[in-house]
Motif scaffolding. Structure first.
Motif: not given
Length: 327
Positions: A46-57, A60-69, A119-122, A319-320
């Motif tokens: 909301d403060s325009r500090s970051i842009e973030v995207t979460h990529y599903p596993d 399991d589409k309900n689980t986040i495999a990795y994220s970009t910021c 353990y299993d997210h980057s 690589p992610l």
């Protein structure tokens, strides 16, 4: 966090302890479950500090495999309009169930929002090239934990490119700022993950629960962006842009209120010099166009962007997708 364990335990036992100690989506001590991952991420977006995207596993589409910021800006309290660190500011985007946040919440968000699934997210971190360099001092602590360590850089990057880069900027008393600026200007990303571990942290005490961070170099980064020639080209473009800005400023002098009034009174007489006025406008327009071209050159210099994978589900080339602890 001090535990009751006096000897090492297995990973399943450690995970069971963590699940008992923390709320879901709050892997940190808190007495307010509403201040969870969603709350802190909303503050930063909301403060325009970051842009973030979460990529599903993929399994399991309900689980986040990795994220970009992408870090857009790290604001000081005055930049966000706070009177002090505990005054409340409403969200720009309406509809969130919490009405607003404090600057203390904002600071906490930068530290807590990235604690997703140990353990299993980057995370794939990068800075926007327009990120302001008026960075508050407390962000140096964030860099200490989440930022890259010297050991992961290619051999010559710090010894040659970084040292050459530092000759072009004022030396900073807060040492991490030099490297943060380097990452901003040269578009250098990195990968970070974290996990819980037990360690004998306090003397004559049981084991403590601690966080361990792992950082990794992104092999697909184009190191040519940090070559001597591209670094020199980058700062030359900045210098030229400043000179054009100064030239445009001198061409349009500031007027006092009395001068503005006199200008208004002479408006009719100025109509007689349309030819001269048109020539001046064309000159100013030409300077503005030159400024725009130099700024465009500045933004694109040393920026042969990294090649990306055509797969839209993984814009950073793969690589992610691998496990954060794989070599």
């Amino acid at each position: 966090m001090t535990t009751q364990f006096t000897k090492p335990i297995t990973l399943p036992q450690l995970k069971a302890f963590v699940n008992r100690a923390f709320y879901p989506y709050c892997p940190y001590p808190t007495d307010n479950i509403t201040k969870n991952h969603t709350f802190y991420e909303f503050i930063l977006v909301d403060s325009r500090s970051i842009e973030v995207t979460h990529y599903p596993d993929q399994k399991d589409k309900n689980t986040i495999a990795y994220s970009t910021c992408k870090i857009l800006n790290i604001y000081q309290s005055k930049d966000l309009g706070f009177i002090h660190h505990h005054s409340t500011k409403p969200f720009v985007t309406p509809g969130f169930h919490i009405q607003g946040y404090t600057y203390t919440n904002y600071q906490n968000a930068l530290f807590k929002v990235f604690f997703i699934r140990p353990y299993d997210h980057s995370w794939f971190f990068s800075f926007d090239q327009n990120c302001s360099k008026a960075i508050p001092g407390w962000f140096a602590e964030w860099w200490y934990w989440f930022g890259p360590s010297d050991a992961i850089y290619p051999t010559n990057l710090l010894k040659t490119s970084f040292e050459f880069y530092k000759k072009h900027i004022p030396d900073q008393p807060i040492r991490p700022l030099n490297k943060i600026y380097f990452h901003i200007d040269m578009g250098i990303p990195w990968i970070c993950s974290w996990h819980f571990q037990l360690a004998l942290h306090l003397q004559d005490m049981p084991y403590s629960l601690v966080r361990e961070f792992r950082v990794k170099w992104w092999e697909q980064y184009n190191q040519d962006r940090c070559s001597y020639s591209n670094i020199q080209k980058y700062f030359d473009a900045i210098k030229q842009a400043k000179q054009v800005v100064q030239s445009v400023s001198k061409a349009v002098p500031l007027l006092l209120p009395s001068q503005l009034q006199q200008t208004s009174q002479k408006k009719s007489s100025l109509h007689t010099s349309t030819t001269s006025s048109s020539s001046q406008k064309r000159s100013k327009q030409s300077k503005k166009e030159k400024l725009a071209q130099l700024i465009d050159q500045l933004m694109n210099s040393s920026s042969d962007e990294e090649e990306v994978n055509n797969d839209t589900n993984d814009p950073f080339g793969g690589p992610l997708a691998q496990g954060p602890f794989e070599e």
